[in-house]
Design a protein around this motif. Structure first.
Motif, PDB file in Angstrom:
ATOM      1  N   SER A 182      11.764 -19.460   7.147  1.00  0.00           N
ATOM      2  CA  SER A 182      12.376 -19.658   5.839  1.00  0.00           C
ATOM      3  C   SER A 182      11.986 -18.539   4.869  1.00  0.00           C
ATOM      4  CB  SER A 182      11.961 -21.015   5.270  1.00  0.00           C
ATOM      5  OG  SER A 182      12.501 -21.215   3.979  1.00  0.00           O
ATOM      6  N   ILE A 183      10.708 -18.169   4.859  1.00  0.00           N
ATOM      7  CA  ILE A 183      10.256 -17.103   3.955  1.00  0.00           C
ATOM      8  C   ILE A 183      10.821 -15.747   4.389  1.00  0.00           C
ATOM      9  CG2 ILE A 183       8.229 -15.875   3.089  1.00  0.00           C
ATOM     10  CD1 ILE A 183       6.688 -18.532   3.327  1.00  0.00           C
ATOM     11  N   VAL A 184      10.850 -15.505   5.702  1.00  0.00           N
ATOM     12  CA  VAL A 184      11.451 -14.275   6.217  1.00  0.00           C
ATOM     13  C   VAL A 184      12.915 -14.181   5.787  1.00  0.00           C
ATOM     14  CG1 VAL A 184      12.209 -13.093   8.318  1.00  0.00           C
ATOM     15  CG2 VAL A 184       9.897 -14.026   8.189  1.00  0.00           C
ATOM     16  N   TYR A 185      13.631 -15.281   5.927  1.00  0.00           N
ATOM     17  CA  TYR A 185      15.050 -15.311   5.554  1.00  0.00           C
ATOM     18  C   TYR A 185      15.216 -15.033   4.066  1.00  0.00           C
ATOM     19  CZ  TYR A 185      19.857 -17.064   5.204  1.00  0.00           C
ATOM     20  OH  TYR A 185      21.199 -17.171   4.969  1.00  0.00           O
ATOM     21  N   ALA A 186      14.389 -15.691   3.239  1.00  0.00           N
ATOM     22  CA  ALA A 186      14.497 -15.517   1.783  1.00  0.00           C
ATOM     23  C   ALA A 186      14.287 -14.062   1.392  1.00  0.00           C
ATOM     24  CB  ALA A 186      13.478 -16.415   1.086  1.00  0.00           C
ATOM     25  N   ARG A 187      13.263 -13.450   1.940  1.00  0.00           N
ATOM     26  CA  ARG A 187      12.970 -12.060   1.587  1.00  0.00           C
ATOM     27  C   ARG A 187      14.062 -11.113   2.075  1.00  0.00           C
ATOM     28  NH1 ARG A 187       6.355 -12.227   2.504  1.00  0.00           N
ATOM     29  NH2 ARG A 187       5.865 -12.528   0.285  1.00  0.00           N
ATOM     30  N   THR A 188      14.567 -11.348   3.288  1.00  0.00           N
ATOM     31  CA  THR A 188      15.616 -10.491   3.840  1.00  0.00           C
ATOM     32  C   THR A 188      16.909 -10.611   3.039  1.00  0.00           C
ATOM     33  OG1 THR A 188      14.640 -10.768   6.044  1.00  0.00           O
ATOM     34  CG2 THR A 188      16.878  -9.892   5.947  1.00  0.00           C
ATOM     35  N   ALA A 189      17.151 -11.794   2.490  1.00  0.00           N
ATOM     36  CA  ALA A 189      18.347 -12.022   1.673  1.00  0.00           C
ATOM     37  C   ALA A 189      18.185 -11.530   0.238  1.00  0.00           C
ATOM     38  CB  ALA A 189      18.684 -13.506   1.664  1.00  0.00           C
ATOM     39  N   GLY A 190      17.005 -11.004  -0.090  1.00  0.00           N
ATOM     40  CA  GLY A 190      16.779 -10.470  -1.419  1.00  0.00           C
ATOM     41  C   GLY A 190      16.391 -11.509  -2.456  1.00  0.00           C
ATOM     42  N   LEU A 191      15.964 -12.667  -2.010  1.00  0.00           N
ATOM     43  CA  LEU A 191      15.573 -13.734  -2.935  1.00  0.00           C
ATOM     44  C   LEU A 191      14.096 -13.608  -3.303  1.00  0.00           C
ATOM     45  CD1 LEU A 191      17.296 -16.736  -1.118  1.00  0.00           C
ATOM     46  CD2 LEU A 191      18.187 -15.424  -3.054  1.00  0.00           C
ATOM     47  N   ASP A 192      13.713 -14.257  -4.392  1.00  0.00           N
ATOM     48  CA  ASP A 192      12.315 -14.361  -4.780  1.00  0.00           C
ATOM     49  C   ASP A 192      11.723 -15.559  -4.050  1.00  0.00           C
ATOM     50  OD1 ASP A 192       9.872 -14.943  -5.961  1.00  0.00           O
ATOM     51  OD2 ASP A 192      10.545 -14.514  -7.994  1.00  0.00           O
ATOM     52  N   PRO A 193      10.825 -15.348  -3.084  1.00  0.00           N
ATOM     53  CA  PRO A 193      10.294 -16.464  -2.287  1.00  0.00           C
ATOM     54  C   PRO A 193       9.628 -17.551  -3.123  1.00  0.00           C
ATOM     55  CG  PRO A 193       9.705 -14.379  -1.282  1.00  0.00           C
ATOM     56  CD  PRO A 193      10.280 -14.055  -2.627  1.00  0.00           C
ATOM     57  N   GLU A 194       9.006 -17.173  -4.233  1.00  0.00           N
ATOM     58  CA  GLU A 194       8.349 -18.176  -5.073  1.00  0.00           C
ATOM     59  C   GLU A 194       9.377 -19.115  -5.705  1.00  0.00           C
ATOM     60  OE1 GLU A 194       5.638 -16.447  -7.838  1.00  0.00           O
ATOM     61  OE2 GLU A 194       4.283 -15.722  -6.276  1.00  0.00           O
ATOM     62  N   LYS A 195      10.500 -18.565  -6.148  1.00  0.00           N
ATOM     63  CA  LYS A 195      11.558 -19.406  -6.720  1.00  0.00           C
ATOM     64  C   LYS A 195      12.204 -20.277  -5.640  1.00  0.00           C
ATOM     65  CE  LYS A 195      12.870 -16.566 -10.706  1.00  0.00           C
ATOM     66  NZ  LYS A 195      13.975 -15.825 -11.366  1.00  0.00           N
ATOM     67  N   VAL A 196      12.383 -19.700  -4.460  1.00  0.00           N
ATOM     68  CA  VAL A 196      12.925 -20.480  -3.347  1.00  0.00           C
ATOM     69  C   VAL A 196      12.006 -21.655  -3.042  1.00  0.00           C
ATOM     70  CG1 VAL A 196      13.468 -20.447  -0.887  1.00  0.00           C
ATOM     71  CG2 VAL A 196      14.184 -18.539  -2.348  1.00  0.00           C
ATOM     72  N   LEU A 197      10.716 -21.380  -3.014  1.00  0.00           N
ATOM     73  CA  LEU A 197       9.742 -22.425  -2.725  1.00  0.00           C
ATOM     74  C   LEU A 197       9.800 -23.538  -3.767  1.00  0.00           C
ATOM     75  CD1 LEU A 197       7.457 -23.339  -0.861  1.00  0.00           C
ATOM     76  CD2 LEU A 197       5.864 -22.018  -2.268  1.00  0.00           C
ATOM     77  N   GLN A 198       9.975 -23.191  -5.032  1.00  0.00           N
ATOM     78  CA  GLN A 198      10.088 -24.194  -6.091  1.00  0.00           C
ATOM     79  C   GLN A 198      11.255 -25.150  -5.827  1.00  0.00           C
ATOM     80  OE1 GLN A 198      10.333 -22.196  -9.885  1.00  0.00           O
ATOM     81  NE2 GLN A 198       8.388 -21.114  -9.575  1.00  0.00           N
ATOM     82  N   SER A 199      12.338 -24.604  -5.297  1.00  0.00           N
ATOM     83  CA  SER A 199      13.515 -25.430  -5.023  1.00  0.00           C
ATOM     84  C   SER A 199      13.347 -26.290  -3.775  1.00  0.00           C
ATOM     85  CB  SER A 199      14.756 -24.548  -4.856  1.00  0.00           C
ATOM     86  OG  SER A 199      15.123 -23.955  -6.079  1.00  0.00           O
ATOM     87  N   ILE A 200      12.952 -25.662  -2.667  1.00  0.00           N
ATOM     88  CA  ILE A 200      13.005 -26.396  -1.401  1.00  0.00           C
ATOM     89  C   ILE A 200      11.814 -27.320  -1.199  1.00  0.00           C
ATOM     90  CG2 ILE A 200      14.395 -24.546  -0.398  1.00  0.00           C
ATOM     91  CD1 ILE A 200      11.991 -23.724   1.298  1.00  0.00           C
ATOM     92  N   SER A 201      10.685 -27.043  -1.853  1.00  0.00           N
ATOM     93  CA  SER A 201       9.524 -27.911  -1.649  1.00  0.00           C
ATOM     94  C   SER A 201       9.703 -29.264  -2.323  1.00  0.00           C
ATOM     95  CB  SER A 201       8.248 -27.238  -2.163  1.00  0.00           C
ATOM     96  OG  SER A 201       8.336 -26.993  -3.551  1.00  0.00           O
TER      97      SER A 201
END
Length: 295
Positions: free
Chosen positions: A194-213
């Motif tokens: 999930s983190i690999v995907y987020a970074r490769t897609a150009g997303l901020d992993p910390e913001k992604v984590l806030q949403s999916i957690s």
């Protein structure tokens, strides 16, 4: 230090990443704490706070009412409990033995039988929650053994954990820990991808984590270990080498019951690869580094 009056002497063997905090909680609760570990330097902080150092397993065993072990591998558990200079051969009749190491259900049953023959009480009580749960006394403790022994020891376990359940007879605590490790194993693969995907897609992993957690993907590992991955903090809350050991136990137990575990097999394969590249002393979140090695 808590001034709770208690004449019980607890012997604690194994002052590692988690054991140090666990033993400290018992001392702070007012218990007389005797400690032993193979590397004395690891116990210096506890000794300076009032814990009594013992020079051997035998010396500790002969003076303890309750003995707790939190060590590394099943072979260590077998040696410490069943060896000539081990706990069962030297404990006073009526002593309570609590092994909190993640070990094999078969060995837990063997220890319980030998303990009973010597007039001792035995519980297998592996834990989950890592270094954070140990520090905050919020460990989940999975217990196998007789209900009477469990009730006597529960107040002590409550000083180290918050979710404490008797799962059944001897070995049941270890079987439950295998269920825990099986669930974590494939979850860690998903977190890393999930983190690999987020970074490769150009997303901020910390913001992604806030949403999916906060949604259906939420888990203890996602909330506690994913932030460490993002910060490139691979210090061990739980060692890769110990997780590999646990997955090996789970696969052996599953095989003996005629079960196939393809997800667990994949997870162990990946963690074995991680160990081969020199990361066995990192925390389990270091699985993410496999993707870095493959770039």
């Amino acid at each position: 230090m808590n001034n709770e009056k208690n004449n019980l002497t607890i012997g604690f063997i194994g002052i590692g990443v988690m054991g140090k905090s666990m033993a400290g909680h018992l001392m702070n609760a007012g218990y007389n704490l005797h400690i032993y570990t193979r590397t004395k330097d690891k116990a210096d902080d506890l000794i300076s706070q009032g814990a009594i150092w013992k020079n051997s397993v035998v010396e500790l065993t002969k003076q303890a009412d309750i003995i707790i072990t939190m060590i590394g591998y099943p072979q260590d558990v077998e040696s410490i409990y069943l060896g000539t200079n081990g706990i069962i051969s030297n404990a006073n009749k009526g002593t309570y033995l609590i092994d909190m190491t993640t070990s094999t259900p078969t060995l837990a049953q063997k220890i319980a039988q030998h303990a009973k023959e010597k007039g001792l009480f035995s519980l297998d009580a592996p834990v989950s929650g890592g270094d954070i749960g140990a520090r905050e006394a919020r460990l989940t403790i999975m217990v196998g053994g007789e209900s009477g022994a469990f009730e006597v020891c529960k107040p002590i376990l409550e000083k180290m954990g918050a979710n404490i359940i008797l799962q059944g007879e001897a070995g049941s605590g270890q079987h439950t820990k295998m269920c825990n490790q099986i669930a974590i194993a494939t979850n860690m693969i998903g977190i890393c991808e999930s983190i690999v995907y987020a970074r490769t897609a150009g997303l901020d992993p910390e913001k992604v984590l806030q949403s999916i957690s906060a949604g259906a993907a939420g888990s203890w590992s996602l909330s506690n270990l994913a932030p460490r991955i993002i910060k490139e903090d691979y210090e061990p809350g739980f060692f890769v080498k110990h997780f590999i050991k646990d997955m090996g136990i789970a696969l052996e137990e599953a095989s003996s019951m005629g079960l196939e575990m393809p997800g667990l097999e994949l997870a162990k394969q990946l963690y074995d690869e991680l160990a081969i590249v020199g990361e066995e002393d990192r925390g389990t979140q270091a699985l993410y580094k496999l993707w870095e090695h493959k770039k």
